[in-house]
Structures are given as structure tokens and as C-alpha cells.
Scaffold this motif. Structure first.
Motif, mmCIF file in Angstrom:
data_model
loop_
_atom_site.group_PDB
_atom_site.id
_atom_site.type_symbol
_atom_site.label_atom_id
_atom_site.label_comp_id
_atom_site.label_asym_id
_atom_site.label_seq_id
_atom_site.Cartn_x
_atom_site.Cartn_y
_atom_site.Cartn_z
ATOM 1 N N ALA A 188 43.447 -14.880 54.459
ATOM 2 C CA ALA A 188 42.854 -15.285 53.182
ATOM 3 C C ALA A 188 41.993 -14.180 52.593
ATOM 4 O O ALA A 188 41.977 -13.978 51.370
ATOM 5 N N ALA A 189 41.283 -13.454 53.447
ATOM 6 C CA ALA A 189 40.404 -12.392 52.959
ATOM 7 C C ALA A 189 41.183 -11.284 52.265
ATOM 8 O O ALA A 189 40.637 -10.574 51.417
ATOM 9 N N ALA A 190 42.467 -11.141 52.619
ATOM 10 C CA ALA A 190 43.294 -10.130 51.966
ATOM 11 C C ALA A 190 43.871 -10.643 50.651
ATOM 12 O O ALA A 190 44.080 -9.865 49.713
ATOM 13 N N ILE A 191 44.110 -11.940 50.544
ATOM 14 C CA ILE A 191 44.711 -12.505 49.341
ATOM 15 C C ILE A 191 43.716 -12.513 48.185
ATOM 16 O O ILE A 191 44.060 -12.175 47.045
ATOM 17 N N VAL A 192 42.478 -12.918 48.464
ATOM 18 C CA VAL A 192 41.433 -12.903 47.430
ATOM 19 C C VAL A 192 40.286 -12.046 47.957
ATOM 20 O O VAL A 192 39.368 -12.546 48.606
ATOM 21 N N PRO A 193 40.340 -10.752 47.711
ATOM 22 C CA PRO A 193 39.333 -9.852 48.253
ATOM 23 C C PRO A 193 37.928 -10.213 47.791
ATOM 24 O O PRO A 193 37.707 -10.649 46.664
ATOM 25 N N GLY A 194 36.982 -10.048 48.687
ATOM 26 C CA GLY A 194 35.587 -10.252 48.317
ATOM 27 C C GLY A 194 35.062 -11.636 48.601
ATOM 28 O O GLY A 194 33.858 -11.867 48.474
ATOM 29 N N LEU A 195 35.936 -12.572 48.988
ATOM 30 C CA LEU A 195 35.475 -13.913 49.310
ATOM 31 C C LEU A 195 35.416 -14.088 50.828
ATOM 32 O O LEU A 195 36.436 -13.984 51.505
ATOM 33 N N TRP A 200 35.911 -20.421 51.630
ATOM 34 C CA TRP A 200 37.149 -21.131 51.932
ATOM 35 C C TRP A 200 36.905 -22.456 52.656
ATOM 36 O O TRP A 200 37.732 -23.366 52.592
ATOM 37 N N THR A 201 35.785 -22.565 53.347
ATOM 38 C CA THR A 201 35.552 -23.755 54.165
ATOM 39 C C THR A 201 34.541 -24.724 53.559
ATOM 40 O O THR A 201 34.378 -25.841 54.054
ATOM 41 N N GLY A 202 33.845 -24.321 52.494
ATOM 42 C CA GLY A 202 32.829 -25.189 51.908
ATOM 43 C C GLY A 202 33.129 -25.529 50.474
ATOM 44 O O GLY A 202 34.176 -25.192 49.923
ATOM 45 N N GLY A 203 32.201 -26.225 49.856
ATOM 46 C CA GLY A 203 32.313 -26.528 48.434
ATOM 47 C C GLY A 203 33.228 -27.692 48.142
ATOM 48 O O GLY A 203 33.576 -28.492 49.011
ATOM 49 N N ASP A 204 33.668 -27.767 46.881
ATOM 50 C CA ASP A 204 34.438 -28.912 46.408
ATOM 51 C C ASP A 204 35.949 -28.711 46.464
ATOM 52 O O ASP A 204 36.706 -29.588 46.055
ATOM 53 N N PRO A 259 43.349 -22.631 45.378
ATOM 54 C CA PRO A 259 42.276 -23.403 44.740
ATOM 55 C C PRO A 259 40.896 -22.795 44.931
ATOM 56 O O PRO A 259 39.971 -23.176 44.204
ATOM 57 N N VAL A 260 40.746 -21.861 45.860
ATOM 58 C CA VAL A 260 39.447 -21.211 46.012
ATOM 59 C C VAL A 260 39.054 -20.509 44.716
ATOM 60 O O VAL A 260 37.870 -20.337 44.411
ATOM 61 N N GLN A 261 40.029 -20.138 43.909
ATOM 62 C CA GLN A 261 39.750 -19.461 42.647
ATOM 63 C C GLN A 261 39.287 -20.431 41.558
ATOM 64 O O GLN A 261 38.792 -19.976 40.521
ATOM 65 N N LEU A 262 39.433 -21.722 41.796
ATOM 66 C CA LEU A 262 38.812 -22.682 40.890
ATOM 67 C C LEU A 262 37.297 -22.622 41.026
ATOM 68 O O LEU A 262 36.568 -22.581 40.034
ATOM 69 N N ALA A 263 36.819 -22.622 42.261
ATOM 70 C CA ALA A 263 35.378 -22.543 42.497
ATOM 71 C C ALA A 263 34.827 -21.154 42.188
ATOM 72 O O ALA A 263 33.655 -21.009 41.852
ATOM 73 N N HIS A 264 35.694 -20.135 42.258
ATOM 74 C CA HIS A 264 35.281 -18.740 42.030
ATOM 75 C C HIS A 264 36.252 -18.099 41.034
ATOM 76 O O HIS A 264 37.026 -17.206 41.398
#
Length: 302
Positions: free
Chosen positions: A24-31, A36-40, A239-244
Motif C-alpha cells: 500500500a505504501a508504494a501505491i499511494v506514496p506518503g501515507l 490505512w487502518t484508521g478513520g472512516d 478509498p484511502v484517497q477519499l480521506a486524503h
């Protein structure tokens, strides 16, 4: 198969593959992992594996039945392609024709193919190999190609894009293969319609530019009987890009422009309650979104 009805438009998901793609860290760099494990976003377990740290995604095509016509949105990787830089795609042998048939679609019945952009995993089944040559899979379809992507990726268009430094030179050899086997045969057959700006396909379907991921990246909007959706292609991979929403994927050629396009499309989707349908979301694959802090959160359509 998932089926969604919006007004007079029917949408059917053809899921070719779902599973771990890459860290995942390679797909969306900087996160980092907490994103990935918290939030909505509810990413675990459908979109993120916390044990391996893998991003989980999908390869899929959407069948859209609108105004008496059958439209395909993106066409996956294709079979038997030379993709030496992408092991998952290289000489792949998938079941897409059988899956499409299970959705009630025969190749000769497809009226239009929308390639949201011209990356390998969105144009692969544009063509099929017959007697040693690549020919259009859908003989009666109009293929809608973003003009800016054709100009950028077409080897015959010259080397301006290559010389501009807009992409790592290591990618060009594979992009040339993609163009040769999945795009050039459609152009040669006279079945391509290049477009820019926006283009209405029928009374319910409109293509609009949303550049950044590639120069010609686009979205397809649906508006039927007061119900709306937007196919966003690769504006988002997870969907991590929805929060970020400011975080672009590693595949975006212009990350800042991609982020601006993403924010614009998501703000409208949240304000108008459009159903958001990305190309690579695993799980149910589509959501209505709402504003949540500086970003957005999904209400999954199940």
C-alpha cells in the motif's frame, strides 16, 4: 454480479480479478499505515491487508445499458500481452470473455467502449488476437479515446512527450507495446472517436476531462431520471484517497493536477449525491460519499 439501476440506466460490474496488488505504501506514496487502518474509510479487510501491508484492488469493467445501447467502461488487461515490466499483466490469461457473456453481453452487441485513459489495464480487451494480428474485440463499437492520451502515448506522434520529462523513460517501452496491441488496431479499423473537453454519448452519458493521472484522464457522468453517478477511472485507486484526497497514486503522471481533478470531482459527487464508481476499488466497488473533515467518507452501495 453486481447490478445497479439509476433511472433508466442499468450498470453491471464485470469483476475480472480482486486481490493484493502491491504494498500500500508504494501505491499511494506518503501515507503511513495509520491512514490505512484508521478513520472512516473501513479499508480492512476489503481494501487493505494489515498483516502484509498490501493494497487490495480490482480489475473490472462496467457494462452500462443506456438509451437502448450497451456501453463498456474500460476493458481490463487483456490476454497474451507482452508486459515485461508488470508481472501481473505479463502474458495474462484471464476469463474476461466468459465473464462478459455471463453478464449477457456478446462482443458484437457492444455499441460503445469508453477508455477513461490509455493505461494497460484499461484498454487490454479493446482487441483480441486472431491469426497473429490484433483486431478490435467489439466489431460494431465506437471506441471513445481521450485525444490528449492518444497524442501523449502514440509512438507515431513524435517524441515531444518523451522529451518533456513528463514520465520516467523506463515506462515508454511498455507503453509502446500497449499502444501497438490495444489502441493502434482500433484506430486502423476506423472505430475510434477521439474527443477532448467534454462529449455527450447519449441523453444520460457525458464524458468529461479530468487530467493528471494521464494527460487525457476522464470521467463518465450518468444522469437519468434525477439519479446520478460518475465513473472516475483512476482518479482514485483506493478509498484511502477519499480521506486524503490530496494524495495521488504512484501511477499519476502529474500528481498535483490529479489531486486537483480528484478534489473537484469528489466535491461535486458529495454535493449532488452522485454514486462514485472507480476503476479499481475492491469490495462492492461503488459508494456515495459525504464530506468528512478535510476529506470524504464512503457510504458503500451494497
Amino acid at each position: 454480479m453486481e447490478r445497479i439501476v439509476l433511472g433508466d440506466v442499468e450498470i453491471i460490474r464485470v469483476l475480472e480479478f480482486q486481490g493484493p496488488f502491491a504494498p500500500a505504501a508504494a501505491i499511494v506514496p506518503g501515507l503511513a499505515e495509520p491512514a490505512w487502518t484508521g478513520g472512516d474509510a473501513d479499508l480492512v479487510p476489503e481494501h487493505y491487508d494489515p498483516v502484509s501491508g498490501a493494497y487490495i484492488g480490482a480489475l473490472q469493467t462496467w457494462v452500462v445499458r443506456s438509451a437502448g445501447r450497451t456501453v463498456l467502461v474500460d476493458t481490463g488487461v487483456g490476454n497474451g500481452r507482452e508486459r515485461p515490466s508488470t508481472a501481473m499483466f505479463h502474458r495474462r490469461q484471464g476469463r474476461f470473455p466468459e465473464l462478459l457473456a455471463a453478464a449477457g453481453v456478446r462482443p458484437e452487441e457492444v455499441d460503445a467502449v469508453v477508455n477513461t485513459h490509455l493505461h494497460a489495464d484499461h484498454v487490454g480487451w479493446n482487441t483480441t488476437e486472431r491469426e497473429g494480428s490484433w483486431v478490435p474485440t467489439f466489431p460494431n463499437a465506437v471506441y471513445y479515446l481521450p485525444a490528449a492520451d492518444r497524442a501523449f502515448f502514440d509512438p507515431a506522434a513524435g517524441h515531444a512527450a518523451r522529451d518533456s520529462g513528463a514520465a520516467d523513460p523506463a515506462h515508454w517501452a511498455e507503453w509502446d507495446l500497449v499502444f501497438e496491441d490495444s489502441v493502434a488496431p482500433v484506430l486502423a479499423a476506423g472505430q475510434a472517436k477521439e474527443w477532448s473537453g467534454s462529449l455527450r454519448i447519449d441523453t444520460a452519458l457525458v464524458l468529461e476531462e479530468a487530467p493528471g493521472h494521464t494527460p487525457g484522464s476522464s470521467v463518465l457522468r450518468v444522469d437519468s431520471a434525477g439519479e446520478r453517478a460518475v465513473f472516475v477511472g483512476d482518479l482514485m485507486h483506493s478509498p484511502v484517497q477519499l480521506a486524503h484526497p490530496s494524495c495521488s497514486s504512484c501511477f499519476c503522471l502529474d500528481p498535483e493536477q490529479a489531486a486537483a481533478s480528484r478534489l473537484r470531482v469528489l466535491e461535486r459527487a458529495a454535493d449532488e449525491r452522485e454514486l462514485v464508481i472507480p476503476a479499481h476499488f475492491a469490495g462492492v466497488g461503488a459508494a456515495r460519499i459525504r464530506r468528512a473533515g478535510a476529506g470524504f467518507a464512503p457510504d458503500w452501495v451494497r
